[in-house]
Design a protein around this motif. Sequence first.
Motif, PDB file in Angstrom:
ATOM      1  N   LEU A 231      -8.690   5.387  -9.748  1.00  0.00           N
ATOM      2  CA  LEU A 231      -7.672   4.752  -8.991  1.00  0.00           C
ATOM      3  C   LEU A 231      -8.550   4.555  -7.278  1.00  0.00           C
ATOM      4  O   LEU A 231      -7.696   4.895  -6.737  1.00  0.00           O
ATOM      5  CB  LEU A 231      -6.279   5.060  -8.804  1.00  0.00           C
ATOM      6  CG  LEU A 231      -5.803   4.787 -10.385  1.00  0.00           C
ATOM      7  CD1 LEU A 231      -4.262   5.282 -10.472  1.00  0.00           C
ATOM      8  CD2 LEU A 231      -6.236   3.597 -10.843  1.00  0.00           C
ATOM      9  N   THR A 232     -10.039   4.764  -6.805  1.00  0.00           N
ATOM     10  CA  THR A 232     -10.048   5.017  -5.845  1.00  0.00           C
ATOM     11  C   THR A 232     -10.038   4.064  -5.131  1.00  0.00           C
ATOM     12  O   THR A 232     -10.966   2.869  -6.053  1.00  0.00           O
ATOM     13  CB  THR A 232     -12.112   5.474  -6.109  1.00  0.00           C
ATOM     14  OG1 THR A 232     -11.545   7.152  -6.960  1.00  0.00           O
ATOM     15  CG2 THR A 232     -12.325   5.637  -4.424  1.00  0.00           C
ATOM     16  N   GLY A 233     -10.345   3.681  -3.904  1.00  0.00           N
ATOM     17  CA  GLY A 233      -9.752   2.796  -3.175  1.00  0.00           C
ATOM     18  C   GLY A 233      -8.208   2.030  -3.155  1.00  0.00           C
ATOM     19  O   GLY A 233      -8.335   0.426  -2.860  1.00  0.00           O
ATOM     20  N   LYS A 234      -7.771   2.025  -4.320  1.00  0.00           N
ATOM     21  CA  LYS A 234      -6.262   1.451  -5.373  1.00  0.00           C
ATOM     22  C   LYS A 234      -5.353   1.475  -4.708  1.00  0.00           C
ATOM     23  O   LYS A 234      -4.980   3.003  -4.391  1.00  0.00           O
ATOM     24  CB  LYS A 234      -6.123   1.172  -6.656  1.00  0.00           C
ATOM     25  CG  LYS A 234      -7.272   0.460  -6.916  1.00  0.00           C
ATOM     26  CD  LYS A 234      -7.615   0.177  -8.719  1.00  0.00           C
ATOM     27  CE  LYS A 234      -9.010  -0.325  -8.727  1.00  0.00           C
ATOM     28  NZ  LYS A 234      -9.317  -0.346 -10.512  1.00  0.00           N
ATOM     29  N   THR A 235      -4.097   0.835  -3.663  1.00  0.00           N
ATOM     30  CA  THR A 235      -3.002   0.976  -3.513  1.00  0.00           C
ATOM     31  C   THR A 235      -1.910   0.900  -4.588  1.00  0.00           C
ATOM     32  O   THR A 235      -2.438   0.563  -5.807  1.00  0.00           O
ATOM     33  CB  THR A 235      -2.345   0.245  -2.682  1.00  0.00           C
ATOM     34  OG1 THR A 235      -3.397   0.054  -1.107  1.00  0.00           O
ATOM     35  CG2 THR A 235      -0.801   0.585  -2.330  1.00  0.00           C
ATOM     36  N   THR A 236      -0.833   2.531  -4.963  1.00  0.00           N
ATOM     37  CA  THR A 236       0.052   2.218  -5.841  1.00  0.00           C
ATOM     38  C   THR A 236       1.444   2.275  -4.851  1.00  0.00           C
ATOM     39  O   THR A 236       1.218   3.294  -3.756  1.00  0.00           O
ATOM     40  CB  THR A 236      -0.544   3.021  -6.352  1.00  0.00           C
ATOM     41  OG1 THR A 236      -0.279   4.590  -6.154  1.00  0.00           O
ATOM     42  CG2 THR A 236      -1.705   3.140  -7.107  1.00  0.00           C
TER      43      THR A 236
ATOM     44  N   ARG B 195      -4.478  12.316  -7.425  1.00  0.00           N
ATOM     45  CA  ARG B 195      -5.229  12.587  -8.194  1.00  0.00           C
ATOM     46  C   ARG B 195      -6.957  11.585  -9.017  1.00  0.00           C
ATOM     47  O   ARG B 195      -7.523  12.371  -9.019  1.00  0.00           O
ATOM     48  CB  ARG B 195      -5.487  14.064  -9.435  1.00  0.00           C
ATOM     49  CG  ARG B 195      -5.896  14.503 -10.568  1.00  0.00           C
ATOM     50  CD  ARG B 195      -5.462  15.227 -11.504  1.00  0.00           C
ATOM     51  NE  ARG B 195      -4.476  14.229 -12.456  1.00  0.00           N
ATOM     52  CZ  ARG B 195      -4.533  13.936 -13.515  1.00  0.00           C
ATOM     53  NH1 ARG B 195      -5.952  13.675 -13.827  1.00  0.00           N
ATOM     54  NH2 ARG B 195      -3.722  12.881 -14.215  1.00  0.00           N
ATOM     55  N   LEU B 196      -6.258  10.607  -9.415  1.00  0.00           N
ATOM     56  CA  LEU B 196      -7.085   9.781  -9.637  1.00  0.00           C
ATOM     57  C   LEU B 196      -7.366   8.498  -8.356  1.00  0.00           C
ATOM     58  O   LEU B 196      -8.242   7.310  -8.811  1.00  0.00           O
ATOM     59  CB  LEU B 196      -6.895   8.338 -10.983  1.00  0.00           C
ATOM     60  CG  LEU B 196      -6.136   9.571 -12.239  1.00  0.00           C
ATOM     61  CD1 LEU B 196      -5.231   8.751 -13.129  1.00  0.00           C
ATOM     62  CD2 LEU B 196      -7.134  10.538 -12.448  1.00  0.00           C
ATOM     63  N   GLY B 197      -7.801   9.044  -7.511  1.00  0.00           N
ATOM     64  CA  GLY B 197      -8.289   8.773  -5.820  1.00  0.00           C
ATOM     65  C   GLY B 197      -7.566   7.667  -6.006  1.00  0.00           C
ATOM     66  O   GLY B 197      -7.687   7.114  -4.264  1.00  0.00           O
ATOM     67  N   ALA B 198      -6.657   7.030  -6.305  1.00  0.00           N
ATOM     68  CA  ALA B 198      -5.128   5.996  -5.473  1.00  0.00           C
ATOM     69  C   ALA B 198      -4.777   6.555  -3.708  1.00  0.00           C
ATOM     70  O   ALA B 198      -4.651   7.851  -4.224  1.00  0.00           O
ATOM     71  CB  ALA B 198      -4.396   5.850  -6.145  1.00  0.00           C
ATOM     72  N   THR B 199      -4.833   5.750  -3.412  1.00  0.00           N
ATOM     73  CA  THR B 199      -3.299   6.062  -2.146  1.00  0.00           C
ATOM     74  C   THR B 199      -1.972   5.509  -2.371  1.00  0.00           C
ATOM     75  O   THR B 199      -2.180   4.388  -3.597  1.00  0.00           O
ATOM     76  CB  THR B 199      -3.815   4.727  -0.677  1.00  0.00           C
ATOM     77  OG1 THR B 199      -5.042   4.452  -0.227  1.00  0.00           O
ATOM     78  CG2 THR B 199      -2.819   4.455   0.080  1.00  0.00           C
TER      79      THR B 199
END
Length: 308
Positions: A39-44, A63-67
Amino acid sequence: MSRVLDTLLDRTVVPGYTRLGYSLRSRSWPADDPAPNSLTGKTTVVTGARSGLGKATAAGLARLGATVRLVVRDADRTASTLADLRREHPTAEFIVDECDVSDLDAVRRYAAGLSGPIHALIHNAGVMPSRRTQSPQGHELTLATHVLGPLLLTDLLREHLKDGRVVFVASGGMYTQRLPVDDPEFRNGTYRGATAYARSKRIQVALTPVLAAELAPTFIATMHPGWSQTPGLTDSLPLFTNLTRPLLRTPAQGADTTVWLAATNRTLPTGNFWHDRQIRPTHYLPRTQESEAQRQHLWAYCQGAVGL
């Protein structure tokens, strides 16, 4: 795990909904799904993110890289949550957004201030009032919080969610309730908070395939977390919590399927009800079955209530 054992755990409820079910099922899950940094670079966006399942979901996505945008009713009460999350995930980006999802005007203001693509919208905010309470627009509070506000927010963000995923956090308690087609606002009969909660969760599950068809190709799912030890459960059902405490899942275990639905690279069918990474039946009791006409009737009511 064999499909037969998985189904047996599900149908017998107590083993499947507790930490035992999670422990047995998770042994067969691939360790690389979701993949690290998927999820790096993705917004949740996670509603009700101050504690319990919402906080655990935010941690799992980070933990998976999300914002992660933490949507809470009172931003001033979120300092300790934010400190905990930043301590656990120091490189992650967390943004605190204030919005009471039961207030349709607040939802409209909040949606208007968001920009850019949203990879996952998690409808986790929940309430279980002890007496019948109304939202600012006059809707019964569990319906407004679990159904009307989330439907409006999803609709307002549809352009941001074209390639995204929407997950509603429901409850296994909905299996006990039929769709309240003639009384969605719980105006009749003796009001009970647990019943209102379960009824609103039944509505979430019933409307999931309708919403999925409406918003295709956006992925829509509903899930239930099993029995998880959270502040909301303790406050609302203290006796149940005390009796089942040794069996309750951790918030992270309860949030696992939500995070997985948001992050897995698997191609999943939209419009379904999930528990422990598997599609589950939406009815176990014949008396709770509803027709397509009843689903469409309630869908029309909800659309009118939020002005879609």
